[in-house]
Structures are given as C-alpha cells and as structure tokens.
Design a protein around this motif. Structure first.
Motif, short mmCIF file in Angstrom:
data_model
loop_
_atom_site.label_atom_id
_atom_site.label_comp_id
_atom_site.label_asym_id
_atom_site.label_seq_id
_atom_site.Cartn_x
_atom_site.Cartn_y
_atom_site.Cartn_z
N ARG A 292 0.84 -1.21 0.00
CA ARG A 292 0.00 0.00 0.00
C ARG A 292 0.88 1.26 0.00
O ARG A 292 0.60 2.22 -0.72
N ILE A 293 1.93 1.22 0.80
CA ILE A 293 2.82 2.38 0.92
C ILE A 293 3.79 2.44 -0.25
O ILE A 293 3.97 3.49 -0.88
N LEU A 294 4.39 1.31 -0.57
CA LEU A 294 5.42 1.28 -1.62
C LEU A 294 4.86 1.69 -2.98
O LEU A 294 5.53 2.36 -3.76
N LEU A 295 3.63 1.30 -3.24
CA LEU A 295 3.03 1.60 -4.54
C LEU A 295 2.67 3.07 -4.70
O LEU A 295 2.34 3.51 -5.80
N GLN A 296 2.74 3.83 -3.62
CA GLN A 296 2.49 5.26 -3.72
C GLN A 296 3.79 6.06 -3.85
O GLN A 296 3.76 7.29 -3.90
N LEU A 297 4.92 5.34 -3.92
CA LEU A 297 6.19 5.99 -4.23
C LEU A 297 6.23 6.33 -5.72
O LEU A 297 5.51 5.71 -6.52
N THR A 301 9.76 6.64 -11.76
CA THR A 301 11.01 7.41 -11.94
C THR A 301 12.20 6.71 -11.31
O THR A 301 13.32 7.22 -11.39
N MET A 302 11.99 5.55 -10.71
CA MET A 302 13.06 4.87 -10.01
C MET A 302 13.72 3.81 -10.88
O MET A 302 13.13 3.28 -11.83
N SER A 303 14.98 3.48 -10.56
CA SER A 303 15.72 2.44 -11.27
C SER A 303 16.62 1.73 -10.28
O SER A 303 16.65 2.06 -9.07
N GLY A 304 17.39 0.78 -10.77
CA GLY A 304 18.31 0.06 -9.91
C GLY A 304 19.34 0.95 -9.25
O GLY A 304 19.86 0.63 -8.17
N PHE A 305 19.63 2.10 -9.87
CA PHE A 305 20.62 3.02 -9.30
C PHE A 305 20.12 3.67 -8.00
O PHE A 305 20.91 4.24 -7.25
N ASP A 306 18.79 3.58 -7.73
CA ASP A 306 18.26 4.14 -6.49
C ASP A 306 18.40 3.16 -5.32
O ASP A 306 18.15 3.54 -4.18
N LEU A 307 18.79 1.92 -5.60
CA LEU A 307 18.97 0.93 -4.55
C LEU A 307 20.38 1.01 -3.98
O LEU A 307 21.28 1.62 -4.59
N SER A 308 20.61 0.39 -2.84
CA SER A 308 21.92 0.45 -2.19
C SER A 308 22.97 -0.23 -3.06
O SER A 308 22.66 -1.15 -3.84
N PRO A 309 24.24 0.16 -2.93
CA PRO A 309 25.32 -0.44 -3.73
C PRO A 309 25.39 -1.95 -3.55
O PRO A 309 25.68 -2.68 -4.51
N ARG A 380 11.80 -5.77 -2.35
CA ARG A 380 10.40 -5.58 -2.77
C ARG A 380 10.30 -4.42 -3.74
O ARG A 380 9.57 -4.49 -4.74
N VAL A 381 11.02 -3.34 -3.47
CA VAL A 381 11.03 -2.21 -4.40
C VAL A 381 11.60 -2.65 -5.74
O VAL A 381 11.09 -2.27 -6.80
N ALA A 382 12.64 -3.47 -5.72
CA ALA A 382 13.23 -3.97 -6.96
C ALA A 382 12.19 -4.74 -7.78
O ALA A 382 12.12 -4.62 -9.01
N ASP A 383 11.36 -5.54 -7.08
CA ASP A 383 10.28 -6.26 -7.78
C ASP A 383 9.32 -5.28 -8.44
O ASP A 383 8.92 -5.45 -9.60
N LEU A 384 8.91 -4.26 -7.69
CA LEU A 384 7.88 -3.34 -8.17
C LEU A 384 8.36 -2.45 -9.31
O LEU A 384 7.55 -2.00 -10.13
#
Length: 392
Positions: A292-297, A301-309, A380-384
C-alpha cells in the motif's frame, strides 16, 4: 413493449419462432408461442441472452450485415438452416431478425412484405433503444465522474441523484472496483470494447445493484459490499472476464467516502500491473500489506541506481537470479534457514552456501537483523520497478 408487439404480430403472420439481436449480438426480443418451438440454436441464444459463437461466425461468413435482402444460412450436419434479416434505421444497421428456414424454397411474397414492414419498425425500435441506453450510460458516467471527483457541488449532486434514482443498492458499505483491459488488447478501440463489456456484465448482474461506466480509459464500478482478493477474483471468473485486470478499494461506509476507495482501487490495480506473479489479474487494497505504501512511491522514476550499492552488486553478480531468489526466500522467512530451505526445495547446506556467496559478492551481512529489514524492503522495491537479476 413496443418491440415485443412487433415480434408478436410478425410471428402471427409467419408462424415461425423469431429472435431479434442488436448489432452487438445481444438478444433483445423473441417470440413466445406454444405452437412453435424454438430450435436448439435459438434456445441457446435465449438462455445465454446472446448470439452463439456459431451464429457470430456465420453472420460474418455470409456477410449478413451488408445485405439488404433476407440471407439464408444453411444448417449444420443436415440440420435446418436459418433466415437472417439485417434491420436498419436511416440506412444504418441496428440489429438482426432471425428465424428458422421453414420454406425450403422461395419465401412467399406475402411473407416477404410482412418481413420488410416489420424489419423497418424493428430497426427504428432498436435505434430508439440504443439511444436510450446511450443516454443512460452518459448519465451514469456523469454521476460517477462527479461522485469520484474533487468538485464538492458535483459530488453532492451525484450522491443525491444516485440515492434518489436507486441506481445503486443502498448498503452499509461500498467499494470501488477499477478495471483495465488485459495486455493482449493493443489498440484503444478493442480495449474500450472489452472494458465496456466487463462493466456491462458486472452491472447487469441483478441484485445487489451496482453502477459503473468507462471513464478516461478506466472501467469503474461501485459495488455495495467490500471485496477481498478472493471475492474480486471470483467476480471476474463468474462473468468470464478473462481479458481484464482489476483492483478493488477499501471499505467506504457512505457514498461520500467512495472517492477514497477509488484511489485505493487504482493503487491495487497498479500492484497487478507491477507484480503479476504475486497478484495475478486482480488485487484488493485490504490485501496489499506494505505494498500500500510502496506503490504510492514515484516508482515510475526509479531504477536500480536508487537501490543500495550492495543490492546493485548482488543483482549484477554471476548467477544473480539464483542468489537473489535465495536471499529473498531467507528474508521472507524472517531469517529462518529451515523454512527458507523448504520453500526453495534445497538442502540447508545448499542455502547456506548460496547466502555466503551472496554476502561475498554484495558485501552485505544477512545475519544483521536491522539490515534484514532494509534489504527485504529494497528487494520488494526492486520487484515493483521490474528490476531483473542476471540469469547467467
């Protein structure tokens, strides 16, 4: 009643069981008489309230729509054929009149004259019916747009009209369902037809009364009950809606609160779009959990570069698909290696080897409780956002 009267009068002249279909092959009227039984094809149409698949194919093959004369369609396997007449208004097809071919040779002139006169009246009646339904759909569309929009005056007017006109069964709770055409519907016209059919199927079901319309490419239906994922999936299956996806919002205690349920339904539908493997073709807001929360991000506009190294290194590693799967199962199990091994169908030592390898390439400590929560969220964000690990 006017249309039924025309059909009854024509039956009395032809003594043949008659069916009237509109241009979408929906059954509109049929004759009922003890002295003339409908054949198997007609019975199938009466029961389903639609033209059969065989009838649709035959109408196309014999180009019935383009004929200005009665068209003879031969029966299958030596059975009795049918005569089909395209009825028109101002030269435009509005439907079809069909009956069994009882003649075997030329249709008598008196019958031809009766068919022609009735066809003209049926064509006009179907045109009036189509216009009435179109006006009704437009009215419902305007009310839905006002109900779910931000203009308070339009919102209040819509609530009053819906309740006064009993367009929706009064209930202690409501929820909104948003429908979207499936991925195989590539062109907008086809997608809209499928959505309109889906809305029609759901809202025409009877009791409890729902209301819906297609607005700006979305099928929107208000249902006088709260739907969980299983109920929503069952609703689609009940009406044979295998060409649409759906999301349902949370409970609205009054019509005034349905705007919030609508936004929740759109979020649930986004879950279906972004993770079909988890949700299938339908999802309910109440069953989304943390999504519910993640889908409202701003996921678009996000990509793999937004995830931790560390997660980036894990997704880029050799055999990343296997390593990510193992880490995800381990985190889903709350760090329980026994449960994760069972889910993956591998020995515990195999899982430990993969986790050690994942830790080595990513530089992450999967035994760290705080880090586990963060990594679980990142995966989970990577999945979405549709990030895929390397498959080699």
């Amino acid at each position: 009643m006017y249309l039924e009267s025309i059909v009854k009068d024509l039956f009395n002249q032809l003594h043949a069981p008659l069916l009237v279909l509109d241009t979408s092959m929906e059954l509109v009227a049929h004759s009922i008489h003890e002295d003339a039984e409908h054949d198997a094809t007609q019975v199938a149409m009466i029961v389903s309230r639609r033209g059969t698949a065989g009838a649709v194919e035959s109408f196309k093959r014999y180009r019935v729509k383009y004929s200005t004369e009665p068209v003879r369609i031969p029966g299958r396997a030596g059975g009795r054929g049918h005569i089909v007449v395209t009825v028109r208004s101002a030269g435009q097809p509005t439907g079809y009149l069909t009956f069994p071919d009882l003649y075997g040779e030329d249709i008598p002139e008196a019958h031809l004259a009766a068919i022609e006169a009735a066809s003209s009246e049926i064509g006009e009646a179907l045109r009036d019916r189509m216009l009435d339904r179109r006006r009704g759909r437009e009215h419902v569309k305007q009310l839905l747009a006002g109900l779910l929009g931000t203009d308070r005056l339009q919102h209040n007017y819509a609530v009053q009209e819906i309740l006064a006109g009993r367009l929706l069964t009064p209930a202690a709770q409501y929820c909104v369902v948003v429908l979207e055409a499936g991925r195989r519907e590539n062109d907008q016209a086809s997608a809209r037809r499928h959505l309109e059919n889906a809305v029609e199927q759901i809202t025409a079901a009877g009791a409890p009364r729902c209301m819906g319309a297609v607005i700006h490419g979305e099928g929107i239906v208000i249902v006088p009950e709260c739907l969980d994922s299983d109920t929503l999936s069952g609703l689609l299956a009940e009406h044979g809606l295998d060409s649409v996806c759906a999301g349902s919002g949370g409970r609205a205690d009054t019509l005034e609160e349905t705007a919030q349920s609508y936004q929740q339904a759109r979020t649930a539908l986004q879950a279906v779009r972004r993770d079909r493997s988890r949700y299938g073709r339908s999802a309910a807001w109440n069953d989304l959990g943390a999504d519910r929360i993640l889908l409202q991000l701003p996921l678009e506009t996000m990509s793999g570069f937004d995830l931790s190294p560390g997660i980036q290194r894990l997704f880029a590693a050799k055999n990343a698909e296997m390593l990510v799967e193992s880490v995800r199962a381990y985190l889903d199990a709350g760090g329980n290696a026994v449960e994760a091994s069972r889910v993956l169908h591998v020995h515990r030592s195999t899982l430990y080897y993969r986790l050690d390898r994942a830790a080595e390439v990513s530089g992450l400590d999967f035994a760290d409780g705080k880090l586990q929560r963060e990594l679980h969220l990142e995966l989970r964000v990577a999945d979405l956002i549709g990030l895929q690990p390397r498959s080699c």
